[in-house]
Design a protein around this motif. Structure first.
Motif, PDB file in Angstrom:
ATOM      1  N   GLU A   1      39.984  31.430  37.419  1.00 24.94           N
ATOM      2  CA  GLU A   1      38.945  31.869  38.349  1.00 24.94           C
ATOM      3  C   GLU A   1      39.378  33.134  39.084  1.00 24.94           C
ATOM      4  N   ALA A   2      40.648  33.180  39.500  1.00 25.13           N
ATOM      5  CA  ALA A   2      41.161  34.386  40.162  1.00 25.13           C
ATOM      6  C   ALA A   2      41.130  35.573  39.203  1.00 25.13           C
TER       7      ALA A   2
ATOM      8  N   LEU B   1      38.493  40.633  37.267  1.00 21.93           N
ATOM      9  CA  LEU B   1      37.771  41.349  36.213  1.00 21.93           C
ATOM     10  C   LEU B   1      36.366  41.726  36.656  1.00 21.93           C
ATOM     11  N   LYS B   2      35.697  40.846  37.396  1.00 23.48           N
ATOM     12  CA  LYS B   2      34.363  41.170  37.914  1.00 23.48           C
ATOM     13  C   LYS B   2      34.432  42.368  38.853  1.00 23.48           C
ATOM     14  N   ALA B   3      35.453  42.391  39.710  1.00 19.06           N
ATOM     15  CA  ALA B   3      35.609  43.514  40.641  1.00 19.06           C
ATOM     16  C   ALA B   3      35.886  44.808  39.874  1.00 19.06           C
ATOM     17  N   GLU B   4      36.692  44.713  38.825  1.00 16.62           N
ATOM     18  CA  GLU B   4      37.000  45.907  38.030  1.00 16.62           C
ATOM     19  C   GLU B   4      35.753  46.416  37.304  1.00 16.62           C
ATOM     20  N   VAL B   5      34.955  45.512  36.757  1.00 14.77           N
ATOM     21  CA  VAL B   5      33.723  45.910  36.077  1.00 14.77           C
ATOM     22  C   VAL B   5      32.764  46.565  37.064  1.00 14.77           C
ATOM     23  N   LYS B   6      32.641  45.979  38.244  1.00  9.45           N
ATOM     24  CA  LYS B   6      31.763  46.551  39.264  1.00  9.45           C
ATOM     25  C   LYS B   6      32.239  47.944  39.656  1.00  9.45           C
ATOM     26  N   ASP B   7      33.555  48.100  39.822  1.00 14.65           N
ATOM     27  CA  ASP B   7      34.114  49.399  40.195  1.00 14.65           C
ATOM     28  C   ASP B   7      33.881  50.424  39.092  1.00 14.65           C
TER      29      ASP B   7
END
Length: 93
Positions: free
Chosen positions: A47-48, A53-59
């Motif tokens: 989950e972490a 990865l979600k934060a990196e994709v958003k960035d």
């Protein structure tokens, strides 16, 4: 009275057998609880990782700075007008 005591003793032994050796016994339950604890730890790590990865994709979708940083670090790219310096490691000397 004696037969009642014998009946209770037989029932107690039967229940103890099921508790320790029968289907769904205590050692099996303890083992499953340990497996659940281990799986929860793995799930927390995943989950972490997913959040990162979600934060990196958003960035990467929103800004160019993350893309530029990735191009510099992973692909060794430089901007126009910059000078590239390669410094040897101390270990190779």
């Amino acid at each position: 009275m004696r037969w009642l005591l014998m009946l209770l003793l037989v029932l107690l032994l039967g229940l103890q057998y099921r508790l320790w050796l029968g289907e769904g016994n205590l050692p099996a339950v303890w083992s499953l609880q340990e497996d659940i604890r281990a799986q929860k730890a793995v799930n927390a790590e995943l989950e972490a990782r997913n959040q990162a990865l979600k934060a990196e994709v958003k960035d990467l979708k929103q800004g160019l700075s993350a893309m530029e940083e990735r191009a510099r670090s992973e692909l060794g790219m430089i901007r126009r007008g910059e000078t590239f310096f390669l410094l040897p490691d101390d270990e190779r000397r």
